[in-house]
Design a protein around this motif. Structure first.
Motif, mmCIF file in Angstrom:
data_model
loop_
_atom_site.group_PDB
_atom_site.id
_atom_site.type_symbol
_atom_site.label_atom_id
_atom_site.label_comp_id
_atom_site.label_asym_id
_atom_site.label_seq_id
_atom_site.Cartn_x
_atom_site.Cartn_y
_atom_site.Cartn_z
ATOM 1 N N VAL A 1 32.582 51.196 16.369
ATOM 2 C CA VAL A 1 33.643 50.754 17.280
ATOM 3 C C VAL A 1 33.630 51.592 18.554
ATOM 4 N N PHE A 2 33.434 52.910 18.414
ATOM 5 C CA PHE A 2 33.403 53.797 19.581
ATOM 6 C C PHE A 2 32.254 53.425 20.525
ATOM 7 N N LYS A 3 31.102 53.032 19.951
ATOM 8 C CA LYS A 3 29.943 52.684 20.784
ATOM 9 C C LYS A 3 30.207 51.457 21.643
ATOM 10 N N SER A 4 31.093 50.572 21.170
ATOM 11 C CA SER A 4 31.397 49.351 21.922
ATOM 12 C C SER A 4 32.364 49.596 23.077
ATOM 13 N N LYS A 5 32.934 50.783 23.137
ATOM 14 C CA LYS A 5 33.891 51.106 24.200
ATOM 15 C C LYS A 5 33.145 51.345 25.506
ATOM 16 N N GLY A 6 33.597 50.704 26.556
ATOM 17 C CA GLY A 6 32.953 50.855 27.856
ATOM 18 C C GLY A 6 33.766 51.703 28.814
ATOM 19 N N GLY A 7 33.301 51.762 30.056
ATOM 20 C CA GLY A 7 34.027 52.483 31.101
ATOM 21 C C GLY A 7 33.981 53.983 30.931
ATOM 22 N N ALA A 8 34.928 54.644 31.622
ATOM 23 C CA ALA A 8 34.983 56.110 31.590
ATOM 24 C C ALA A 8 35.290 56.626 30.184
ATOM 25 N N SER A 9 36.141 55.904 29.454
ATOM 26 C CA SER A 9 36.466 56.324 28.074
ATOM 27 C C SER A 9 35.234 56.275 27.190
ATOM 28 N N GLY A 10 34.427 55.212 27.346
ATOM 29 C CA GLY A 10 33.211 55.090 26.559
ATOM 30 C C GLY A 10 32.227 56.217 26.837
ATOM 31 N N GLN A 11 32.103 56.604 28.107
ATOM 32 C CA GLN A 11 31.208 57.704 28.459
ATOM 33 C C GLN A 11 31.698 59.025 27.867
ATOM 34 N N LYS A 12 33.018 59.214 27.905
ATOM 35 C CA LYS A 12 33.589 60.441 27.340
ATOM 36 C C LYS A 12 33.369 60.506 25.834
ATOM 37 N N CYS B 1 41.276 59.829 19.724
ATOM 38 C CA CYS B 1 42.302 60.027 20.755
ATOM 39 C C CYS B 1 41.892 59.342 22.058
ATOM 40 N N VAL B 2 40.634 59.538 22.452
ATOM 41 C CA VAL B 2 40.147 58.953 23.699
ATOM 42 C C VAL B 2 40.168 57.432 23.609
ATOM 43 N N TYR B 3 39.724 56.892 22.466
ATOM 44 C CA TYR B 3 39.683 55.438 22.287
ATOM 45 C C TYR B 3 41.080 54.823 22.412
ATOM 46 N N LEU B 4 42.083 55.534 21.917
ATOM 47 C CA LEU B 4 43.469 55.033 21.966
ATOM 48 C C LEU B 4 44.165 55.390 23.282
ATOM 49 N N ASN B 5 43.361 55.854 24.262
ATOM 50 C CA ASN B 5 43.870 56.189 25.606
ATOM 51 C C ASN B 5 44.926 57.284 25.576
#
Length: 369
Positions: free
Chosen positions: A212-223, A249-253
């Motif tokens: 799920v984390f790998k599918s996250k894009g943008g600045a959050s995904g890079q972090k 934590c990052v994934y949940l903004n």
């Protein structure tokens, strides 16, 4: 055949149901009342109601009223979980029945239990004082555990009713602030083991969370990618858990620095000042140079500027202990981390896991896809 019970019979049925429901929840939610009404007509189909969509709406409505009446009876005889919410115990400016109701909000099973049979507040206070002496003795864990179990209800009443400062609690209940006793207290409150359940579920979902984390894009995904890259360098279970929780934590903004404050070992003055100004947070002191992310010198938990525990195994271990302390000390989740702690409670620990916020529900669906 359907039975239309006369008022007296219906009242007796509801009275018995109210007693049974109270064993599990003094203030049942709407969904819990609905489950109780469903259980009634499932066990006794003749009590199904005509003219309603599910056949139980009337039973649910009457049960809600009967629970309120049952609490009124218990309040008159001094039941602690009900008495604490009576108008005479409200603070100044809270002179409304619905104001500042003290009740389970995080699926606590034993929120405010009665004192053990035959015990009084005076006898419990003597046990508390004796416990302070037992703590000073070496290799005395068995006696401490027995006395902590005995004084559990007395301690909960003090926490819920008086809401003391953490520094006062630390001096009055010094035995409480150890890993073993936090784990035991969480078990007493929720009937669920803290450490084994949390880490077992976290390890179970780690692979799916990684996807799920790998599918996250943008600045959050890079972090998240940078955080998880650290876990890939070493085959260390503690480091992997640390990175998964940070990525969550990052994934949940939510800002991970509001949960974990990291210091370098080269600046102890800054670390001490930062720790003393902390309301509720984990601190981590790292060594200098290459590989500092893996070189943890100290990890601890701070609440209200008081260092409650230190020299913990890892950041993830400290997170679990902090989660347990929130239950143990009857605290609220930090507003800036409400989704992260909701995930801990409702997904990992499965405490009140049927009612999720849209954000956490979306993450749970992705984990199980």
């Amino acid at each position: 055949m359907l039975l239309i019970p006369p008022p007296k019979l219906r009242s007796d049925i509801l009275e018995a149901m109210a007693e049974e429901v109270f064993r599990y929840a003094a203030y049942p939610t709407d969904s819990q009342l609905d489950q109780a009404a469903e259980a009634l007509i499932t066990a006794h189909p003749c009590l199904r109601e005509k003219g309603t969509r599910t056949g139980r709406e009337g039973w649910k409505h009457y049960l809600k009223i009967k629970m309120a009446n049952f609490r009124s009876k218990l309040r008159k005889i001094g039941h602690p979980e009900i008495t604490v919410n009576s108008l005479k115990n409200k603070r100044k400016g809270q002179g409304k029945a619905a104001s500042n109701i003290k009740k389970p909000r995080k699926a606590e099973v034993n929120f405010l239990p009665c004192l053990p049979k035959g015990e009084t507040a005076e006898s419990m206070e003597k046990e508390r004082i004796a416990l302070l002496t037992e703590v000073k003795k070496k290799s005395n864990e068995a006696v401490i555990k027995e006395k902590m179990q005995l004084t559990f209800s007395y301690r909960r009443q003090e926490l819920v009713e008086d809401m003391p400062m953490i520094s006062d609690l630390q001096s009055r209940w010094s035995a409480l602030f150890t890993v073993n006793e936090i784990n035991a207290e969480f078990m007493r409150i929720t009937t669920v083991p803290l450490l084994t359940k949390f880490f077992g579920q976290l390890d179970r979902y780690t692979a799916n969370l990684h996807k799920v984390f790998k599918s996250k894009g943008g600045a959050s995904g890079q972090k998240i990618s940078r955080i998880m890259a650290i876990a890939d360098k070493r085959d260390d279970i503690h480091l992997k858990r640390d990175c998964v929780i940070k990525s969550l934590c990052v994934y949940l903004n939510e800002d991970i620095t509001t949960l974990v404050k990291e210091f370098m070992d080269c600046n102890p003055v800054e670390a001490e000042r930062g720790i003393s100004e902390t309301t509720l947070r984990i601190y981590a002191i790292r060594g200098e140079g290459a590989g500092a992310e893996e070189n943890l010198q100290d990890v601890g938990v701070v609440i209200e500027g008081v260092m409650l525990l230190q020299r913990l195994k890892s950041i993830s271990f400290a997170v679990v202990i902090l989660f347990g302390l929130i239950y143990t000390l009857n605290l609220s989740y930090p507003q800036s981390l409400k989704f992260t702690f909701e995930f801990f409670q409702k997904v990992l620990m499965n405490l009140d896991g049927n009612k999720l916020s849209p954000k956490v529900q979306a993450l749970k669906i992705k984990i199980f896809q």
